[in-house]
Design a protein around this motif. Structure first.
Motif, PDB file in Angstrom:
ATOM      1  N   LYS A  22      -5.340  -7.989   1.626  1.00  0.00           N
ATOM      2  CA  LYS A  22      -4.849  -7.316   0.957  1.00  0.00           C
ATOM      3  C   LYS A  22      -4.107  -6.195   1.041  1.00  0.00           C
ATOM      4  O   LYS A  22      -2.878  -5.922   0.911  1.00  0.00           O
ATOM      5  N   LEU A  23      -4.720  -5.433   1.896  1.00  0.00           N
ATOM      6  CA  LEU A  23      -4.180  -4.032   2.499  1.00  0.00           C
ATOM      7  C   LEU A  23      -3.115  -4.346   3.386  1.00  0.00           C
ATOM      8  O   LEU A  23      -1.948  -3.785   3.514  1.00  0.00           O
ATOM      9  N   GLN A  55      -0.905  -6.867   3.250  1.00  0.00           N
ATOM     10  CA  GLN A  55      -0.057  -7.474   2.650  1.00  0.00           C
ATOM     11  C   GLN A  55       0.724  -6.227   1.958  1.00  0.00           C
ATOM     12  O   GLN A  55       2.157  -6.323   2.116  1.00  0.00           O
ATOM     13  N   SER A  56      -0.098  -5.433   1.312  1.00  0.00           N
ATOM     14  CA  SER A  56       0.569  -4.081   0.867  1.00  0.00           C
ATOM     15  C   SER A  56       1.359  -3.317   1.899  1.00  0.00           C
ATOM     16  O   SER A  56       2.677  -2.926   1.478  1.00  0.00           O
ATOM     17  N   ASP A  66       4.551  -5.055   2.502  1.00  0.00           N
ATOM     18  CA  ASP A  66       5.562  -4.984   1.503  1.00  0.00           C
ATOM     19  C   ASP A  66       6.043  -3.631   1.163  1.00  0.00           C
ATOM     20  O   ASP A  66       6.924  -3.338   0.378  1.00  0.00           O
ATOM     21  N   LYS A 115       4.290  -1.368   0.181  1.00  0.00           N
ATOM     22  CA  LYS A 115       3.684  -0.958  -1.482  1.00  0.00           C
ATOM     23  C   LYS A 115       2.241  -0.270  -1.171  1.00  0.00           C
ATOM     24  O   LYS A 115       1.602   0.026  -2.385  1.00  0.00           O
ATOM     25  N   ILE A 116       1.855   0.067   0.041  1.00  0.00           N
ATOM     26  CA  ILE A 116       0.654   0.816   0.156  1.00  0.00           C
ATOM     27  C   ILE A 116       0.513   2.096  -0.280  1.00  0.00           C
ATOM     28  O   ILE A 116       1.553   2.823  -0.223  1.00  0.00           O
ATOM     29  N   SER A 117      -0.514   2.410  -1.115  1.00  0.00           N
ATOM     30  CA  SER A 117      -0.626   4.025  -1.601  1.00  0.00           C
ATOM     31  C   SER A 117      -1.778   4.611  -1.008  1.00  0.00           C
ATOM     32  O   SER A 117      -2.732   3.986  -0.336  1.00  0.00           O
ATOM     33  N   ALA A 163      -4.907   3.336  -2.729  1.00  0.00           N
ATOM     34  CA  ALA A 163      -5.280   2.034  -2.073  1.00  0.00           C
ATOM     35  C   ALA A 163      -6.216   2.194  -0.986  1.00  0.00           C
ATOM     36  O   ALA A 163      -7.083   1.504  -0.350  1.00  0.00           O
TER      37      ALA A 163
END
Length: 454
Positions: free
Chosen positions: A246-247, A249-250, A253, A255-257, A260
Motif C-alpha cells: 500500500k505504501l 502504491q501511494s 501515485d 499521494k504518500i503523506s 501515512a
C-alpha cells in the motif's frame, strides 16, 4: 577247621576281585576254591528265576571237562528237591541216590556219576537267591562239618560279591543318569539361554519402541506449541507485506503523506517486535526439545546441575501435556550438583510425567498439576514427582513397575513405561524409586539419586 580250608578262605576273602563288582570273575574264583578245598571235580552256582519256580546254572565247572553249558531244573519236575530248598538249609546228601531231597535227581546223578551232593544256600540281603551245588563222584564220600562250614562261608562270600556287583551296577547307572542329566541340563540351559537372548532382544526392541513413543509424544507437543508463534510470525509478516504494498502504491501515485509513512513505520516496528518475540519463543522450544532429545540418546556420566537441568527439561515437556491442561512446576531450594547419566535421568522424568498425563488426569474440568520437588537428603538428591490426579489402587501398586503390566491395554498401553523407569533408576542411575498413592488424592514417585558433589 583244617588249615588247608582256612588258608583257602583267607585267600578268597582277601582277593580284590570279590569287592570290585566283577561277579563273573568272583564266581569263578569261589567255585574253583570249592573244588580245591573239597577235592571234588564238579561245582555249580544255581540261581532262582524271578518266580523261584526254577533254578538255572549261572556257572557250572567240571574239573575234568571244563565249564559246562547252562542247565535248568524246575520244581514241577523235582518237587521234593525244591521243597527241601525252600527250607533254606544246607542239603547234606552223602548218598544222593537215597536222600529224600535228591533221590528224584537220579537221571542227573547217573549221567555224571555223582555219588554225594552238598547244596548250600546262597543269600543276598537276607533272601535266598540260589544254591551252591557241590557234587562228588567218590564212593562212600562223607561231608565233614568243616567242609560244610567251608562251603557255607564261601557262599556268604558269594553274597558279598553279589552286593559289590550290585553296588557297581548302581554306581554305573548313577553315573549314566548323571551324564544324561548333565546333558539334558546343558541342553535345557542352552535352550533357556537362547530363549532369554530372544526375550532380551524383543524386550530391547519394545523398550526402544516405548522410548520412541515417548519421544513422539514430545515431538507432537513441541510441534503444536511451535506452530503458534510461527503462525503469529507468519501473520505479522503478511501484514507487513500488505502495508508495504500500500505504501509503495501511494508512493508511485505521489499521494504518500507524512502521517501515512509514520503510521507504516510504527506498525512495522510493532509487527517486527511481535515476530521477533515469537520466533525467539519457537527457537527456545526447539532448542529445549533438541537438548532433551540429545540427552535421552546420550548415556555419558557427567556432572549435572540438577535444578537448572530439570527446569530446562520441564520447559520442553510442557507442550506434551498441554492438551490435558496440565501445569508442571519445579521447586528447588538450593542448586544440587550430581555426577550422573543425564540421558537416563531425562528418560525417567519424561516417562513419569507422560505416565501422569495419561493415567492420573481423567477429570476434564479439574486443575491438573504436577510438582517436582528437588532437595538434598544426607548425601543423596531426592526427587519427588507429585500429581493431584486419580491415584493408584492399593491392590495394584506393587505391580506397576513390572514389565508389560498396564491398566490401559485397550487404549494401546504397553506396560513398559514404569518398568523402563525402574530399570533406569536402579541399574543405570544406581538409585531407588518408590511410589506413594491414595485413590482420588494423587500419586508421588520418590526417586533417590546418589553422588552429590559438594
Amino acid at each position: 577247621m583244617v588249615e588247608k580250608l582256612e588258608n583257602i578262605l583267607l585267600q578268597v576273602s582277601k582277593s580284590p576281585i570279590i569287592d570290585e563288582g566283577k561277579l563273573e570273575q568272583a564266581t569263578q574264583l569261589i567255585v574253583k576254591s570249592v573244588i580245591e578245598g573239597l577235592d571234588i571235580s564238579r561245582v555249580g552256582v544255581w540261581l532262582y528265576d524271578d518266580e523261584s519256580a526254577c533254578i538255572k546254572s549261572d556257572y557250572l565247572l567240571d574239573a575234568n571237562q571244563g565249564e559246562q553249558s547252562s542247565a535248568t531244573v524246575c520244581a514241577v519236575d523235582f518237587p521234593n528237591y525244591f521243597n527241601a530248598l525252600k527250607q533254606e538249609r544246607t542239603i547234606i546228601a552223602n548218598r544222593a541216590i537215597e536222600h529224600p531231597a535228591t533221590s528224584e535227581l537220579k537221571d542227573y546223578l547217573a549221567h555224571y556219576g555223582i555219588v554225594a551232593m552238598l547244596d548250600v544256600p546262597l543269600r543276598h540281603k537276607g533272601k535266598m537267591i540260589g544254591v551252591m551245588c557241590c557234587e562228588s563222584i567218590q564212593k562212600n564220600r562223607q561231608w565233614s562239618s568243616d567242609e560244610v562250614a567251608f562251603v557255607g562261608i564261601l557262599a556268604d562270600i558269594y553274597g558279598r560279591a553279589v552286593s559289590a556287583a550290585e553296588r557297581v551296577k548302581y554306581e554305573q547307572l548313577l553315573i549314566s543318569h548323571n551324564e544324561q542329566l548333565e546333558q539334558r541340563v546343558a541342553e535345557r540351559t542352552q535352550s533357556l539361554e537362547d530363549a532369554l537372548s530372544n526375550f532380551k532382544q524383543a524386550q530391547d526392541r519394545l523398550v526402544e519402541t516405548e522410548k520412541m513413543a515417548a519421544l513422539g509424544k514430545l515431538v507432537a507437543g513441541v510441534a503444536h506449541e511451535v506452530n503458534t508463534p510461527l503462525g503469529i510470525a507468519v501473520t505479522a509478516t503478511t501484514h507487513c507485506e500488505h502495508r508495504l504494498k500500500k505504501l509503495k502504491q501511494s508512493f508511485e501515485d505521489g499521494k504518500i503523506s507524512r502521517n501515512a509513512l509514520t503510521q507504516y513505520i510504527d506498525d512495522t516496528l510493532d509487527a517486527y517486535t511481535l515476530m521477533n518475540s515469537n520466533l525467539e519463543r519457537a527457537a527456545s522450544l526447539i532448542q529445549n526439545f533438541k537438548k532433551t532429545a540429545v540427552d535421552q540418546s546420550s548415556f555419558e556420566l557427567v556432572e549435572c546441575a540438577l535444578c537448572d537441568y530439570i527446569s530446562s527439561l520441564v520447559m520442553s515437556l510442557r507442550p506434551m501435556v498441554k492438551n490435558k491442561k496440565v501445569s508442571i512446576n519445579t521447586h528447588c531450594k538450593q542448586e544440587l550438583t550430581i555426577k550422573t547419566y543425564r540421558g537416563a535421568l531425562a528418560q525417567v522424568i519424561t516417562n513419569l510425567i507422560s505416565n501422569c498425563a495419561e493415567h492420573a488426569f481423567k477429570a476434564p474440568d479439574k486443575n491438573h498439576q504436577i510438582d517436582i520437588f528437588v532437595e538434598k537428603q544426607d548425601n543423596d538428591a531426592l526427587l519427588r514427582i507429585t500429581d493431584n490426579g486419580a491415584g493408584i489402587d492399593p491392590a495394584i501398586q506393587h505391580k506397576i513397575f513390572e514389565p508389560f503390566y498396564t491398566t490401559a491395554r485397550d487404549d494401546g498401553g504397553s506396560g513398559l513405561g514404569l518398568s523402563i523407569v525402574y530399570n533406569l533408576v536402579q541399574r543405570k542411575l544406581n538409585g531407588t524409586i518408590e511410589v506413594q498413592s491414595q485413590l482420588n488424592e494423587g500419586t508421588t514417585f520418590i526417586v533417590r539419586l546418589p553422588n552429590i558433589l559438594d
